[in-house]
Design an enzyme around this catalytic site. Sequence first.
Site, PDB file in Angstrom:
ATOM      1  N   LYS A  41       0.842  -1.202   0.000  1.00 35.63           N
ATOM      2  CA  LYS A  41       0.000   0.000   0.000  1.00 35.63           C
ATOM      3  C   LYS A  41       0.879   1.254   0.000  1.00 35.63           C
ATOM      4  O   LYS A  41       0.660   2.174  -0.787  1.00 35.63           O
ATOM      5  CB  LYS A  41      -0.865  -0.040   1.269  1.00 35.63           C
ATOM      6  CG  LYS A  41      -2.051   0.865   1.267  1.00 35.63           C
ATOM      7  CD  LYS A  41      -2.785   0.814   2.617  1.00 35.63           C
ATOM      8  CE  LYS A  41      -3.376  -0.538   2.932  1.00 35.63           C
ATOM      9  NZ  LYS A  41      -4.231  -0.503   4.154  1.00 35.63           N
ATOM     10  N   LYS A  53       2.269  -3.998  11.008  1.00 39.27           N
ATOM     11  CA  LYS A  53       0.918  -4.044  11.587  1.00 39.27           C
ATOM     12  C   LYS A  53       1.030  -4.568  13.009  1.00 39.27           C
ATOM     13  O   LYS A  53       1.964  -5.290  13.348  1.00 39.27           O
ATOM     14  CB  LYS A  53       0.012  -4.987  10.783  1.00 39.27           C
ATOM     15  CG  LYS A  53      -1.452  -4.705  10.995  1.00 39.27           C
ATOM     16  CD  LYS A  53      -1.862  -3.522  10.149  1.00 39.27           C
ATOM     17  CE  LYS A  53      -3.341  -3.254  10.186  1.00 39.27           C
ATOM     18  NZ  LYS A  53      -3.724  -2.387   9.060  1.00 39.27           N
ATOM     19  N   THR A 137      -9.540   7.578   5.306  1.00 43.31           N
ATOM     20  CA  THR A 137      -9.678   6.311   4.565  1.00 43.31           C
ATOM     21  C   THR A 137     -10.899   6.384   3.644  1.00 43.31           C
ATOM     22  O   THR A 137     -10.820   6.071   2.451  1.00 43.31           O
ATOM     23  CB  THR A 137      -9.781   5.123   5.538  1.00 43.31           C
ATOM     24  OG1 THR A 137      -8.677   5.187   6.442  1.00 43.31           O
ATOM     25  CG2 THR A 137      -9.748   3.801   4.805  1.00 43.31           C
ATOM     26  N   SER A 306      -1.829   9.633   7.369  1.00 41.90           N
ATOM     27  CA  SER A 306      -0.899   9.318   8.466  1.00 41.90           C
ATOM     28  C   SER A 306       0.498   9.826   8.129  1.00 41.90           C
ATOM     29  O   SER A 306       1.218  10.374   8.978  1.00 41.90           O
ATOM     30  CB  SER A 306      -0.834   7.802   8.700  1.00 41.90           C
ATOM     31  OG  SER A 306      -1.839   7.380   9.581  1.00 41.90           O
TER      32      SER A 306
HETATM   33  N1  GLU Z   1      -4.890   0.924   9.576  1.00 42.38           N
HETATM   34  C1  GLU Z   1      -4.863   1.690   8.369  1.00 42.38           C
HETATM   35  C2  GLU Z   1      -4.568   0.815   7.180  1.00 42.38           C
HETATM   36  O1  GLU Z   1      -4.812  -0.362   7.207  1.00 42.38           O
HETATM   37  C3  GLU Z   1      -3.945   2.894   8.473  1.00 42.38           C
HETATM   38  C4  GLU Z   1      -2.516   2.614   8.763  1.00 42.38           C
HETATM   39  C5  GLU Z   1      -1.706   3.861   9.060  1.00 42.38           C
HETATM   40  O2  GLU Z   1      -2.263   4.937   9.046  1.00 42.38           O
HETATM   41  O3  GLU Z   1      -0.502   3.711   9.312  1.00 42.38           O
HETATM   42  O4  GLU Z   1      -4.154   1.269   6.141  1.00 42.38           O
END
Ligand code: GLU
Length: 379
Positions: A41, A53, A137, A306
């Site tokens: 991503k 994660k 998001t 972020s």
């Molecule tokens: N949890 C979100 C994702 O799956 C955001 C992760 C982030 O902001 O670092 O993309």
Amino acid sequence: MFQGYRVRYDDTRGPTKGGIRFHPDVNLDEVQSLAFWMTFKCAALNLPLGGAKGGVTVNPKELSKFELERLSRGYIDAIANFIGPDVDIPAPDVYTNPMIMGWMMDQYSIIYRKLSPAVITGKPLSMGGSQGRDTATGTGAFYVLQAMMTRFGKSPQTTTVAVQGFGNAGSVIARLLFDAGYKVVAVSDSQGGVYAPGGLDIPSIQQFKTSTRSLKAVYCEGTVCNIVQDHAVITNDELLALDVDILIPAALENQITAANADAVKARYVFEVANGPTTSEADDVLAAKGIYVFPDILVNAGGVTVSYFEWVQNRSGLYWSVEDVNDRLKSMMVTEAERIWKIAQDLDIRPRTAAYVHALERLGDALNAKGTRDYYVSGI
Ligand code: GLU
């Protein structure tokens, strides 16, 4: 005692980045997969970040606020050695939020005896959070959807949408679609959903969800049902099989599977959740001629803002919500168009194209690093 995890999957392109999930189903395999997705991503959006994660196997709805804070601080105590603004930067994910990020940043700052806002993103605005992060998001996904629908020549007024999941991401995109004139005919949460062929009034559902914490209130007798006129109560499985133009899974992974993929009638799927489609289901959808726009593109708005938050924390200069959304839109649309072009040029699915795009950037970074890893490991 709760079991917790933090996986750093790949840091070739920069410090690792990824959310922390509090959910009863969290396990190492899931966290590792989610860290893998974060790697691709961040590369797909050209963020100078790798993938990570974290998660804790817990049902946070069963904890008091005080217990939740102790758990959040305890989790940071356990991983403080492995995170940091230049190493690994956590953020919110399923069932975690700005309040929890604030406690976590505070705990890290206590451990290191210096204020370290850039260690965690998705914080409250009063603790160095970014404007627009809470809606990022859903907003990013909306920009991608709009750009792609223009390519397909679809106008909002004639396009029906079903959204599975009414949390941080699902409720935001449902609202933006409603405001843009799309017909959002179904939404659901973990308890079930509502369906109205003529379109739902998303603002009133949002309001009731916020005040009652459940869409269940929408099903009840009385004023709410009057606002949500002529709706049917449906299950999550029924929602996935609705005859709509666009299906948006915005809940958890493994929702569209070999068992139900054949029932999907939508022409376009936009994956706002991480991993909502299994690989078997992906083949079924492709065979049916359904376009699936993948999670690593569609939901990347969260990690993109972020990244903006991290930049703001490090520079000390804070941006307006307009600045945040302008930059977000430009990045989401640029990368969506690039991925769409790769899909057309190579005659491949948008998901494969997104991986091709991300892998090119990862490959470039690996090559640029030279051969040190090889000779150090003696291969
Ligand atoms: N949890 C979100 C994702 O799956 C955001 C992760 C982030 O902001 O670092 O993309």
